[in-house]
Design an enzyme around this catalytic site. Structure first.
Site, mmCIF file in Angstrom:
data_model
loop_
_atom_site.group_PDB
_atom_site.id
_atom_site.type_symbol
_atom_site.label_atom_id
_atom_site.label_comp_id
_atom_site.label_asym_id
_atom_site.label_seq_id
_atom_site.Cartn_x
_atom_site.Cartn_y
_atom_site.Cartn_z
ATOM 1 C CG HIS A 19 -36.701 -29.307 13.857
ATOM 2 N ND1 HIS A 19 -36.436 -29.163 12.731
ATOM 3 C CD2 HIS A 19 -37.382 -30.463 14.093
ATOM 4 C CE1 HIS A 19 -37.091 -29.925 11.874
ATOM 5 N NE2 HIS A 19 -37.855 -30.722 12.788
ATOM 6 C CE LYS A 43 -39.022 -37.813 5.543
ATOM 7 N NZ LYS A 43 -39.330 -37.461 6.758
ATOM 8 N NE ARG A 92 -45.598 -29.632 12.143
ATOM 9 C CZ ARG A 92 -45.137 -30.116 11.350
ATOM 10 N NH1 ARG A 92 -44.189 -29.496 10.503
ATOM 11 N NH2 ARG A 92 -45.622 -31.243 10.904
ATOM 12 C CB SER A 130 -38.069 -30.122 7.344
ATOM 13 O OG SER A 130 -37.429 -29.979 8.691
#
Length: 162
Positions: A19, A43, A92, A130
């Site tokens: 990040h 979430k 990514r 993460s």
């Protein structure tokens, strides 16, 4: 001169060096970058929104061109309220692209003046997420090369030290 403001949204649960790579490179492109932490009640997050904001602030330091904020609701509405017209997203791998492409198309349909720009994560962080960091921390693995010291400390508080 027109100010170029971009919003870099995410859950940042927690923020990683991947990040931070996007944040640093985003600041090379935009006059102002807003790191916008999503408030997503559906979430389940490891860290509270306040903890995530604090970790980001510690990781990025004091930069007048960088703002850390939270938002809920439609991202494109938040972007417009901030006077921005660009959503910055990190990619990514190709697997990220399909989902991100769908979201970008939806956002552009809702707010035609908002564009999404994709930035490829630098090679050393292409695998980093993460979720992987949380799993590694839970299993008491080394995380110092994945997250800043303040995040490592927070993860060790949650899961215990090695």
């Amino acid at each position: 001169m027109k100010k170029h403001i971009a919003v870099y949204p995410g859950s940042f649960d927690p923020i990683t060096y991947g990040h931070l790579d996007i944040i640093c490179r985003g600041l090379e492109v935009f006059d102002t970058l807003i790191v916008a932490v999503a408030r997503n009640s559906s979430k389940k997050s490891l860290f509270t929104i306040e903890e995530r904001v604090e970790m980001i602030r510690k990781a990025v330091g004091d930069n007048p061109r960088l703002k850390v904020d939270t938002f809920e609701g439609l991202l494109v509405d938040y972007v417009i309220r901030q006077g921005a017209r660009v959503i910055l997203r990190g990619l990514r791998a190709v697997s990220d692209f399909e989902y991100e492409f769908q979201i970008a198309q939806m956002n552009h349909t809702v707010q035609k003046e908002v564009e999404t720009l994709f930035m490829m994560t630098s090679v050393p962080y292409g695998y980093l997420s993460s979720s992987i960091v949380k799993e590694m921390a839970l299993l008491k693995g080394p995380i110092d090369s994945f997250v800043p010291p303040a995040v490592q400390e927070a993860l060790e508080k949650k899961f215990g030290k090695k």
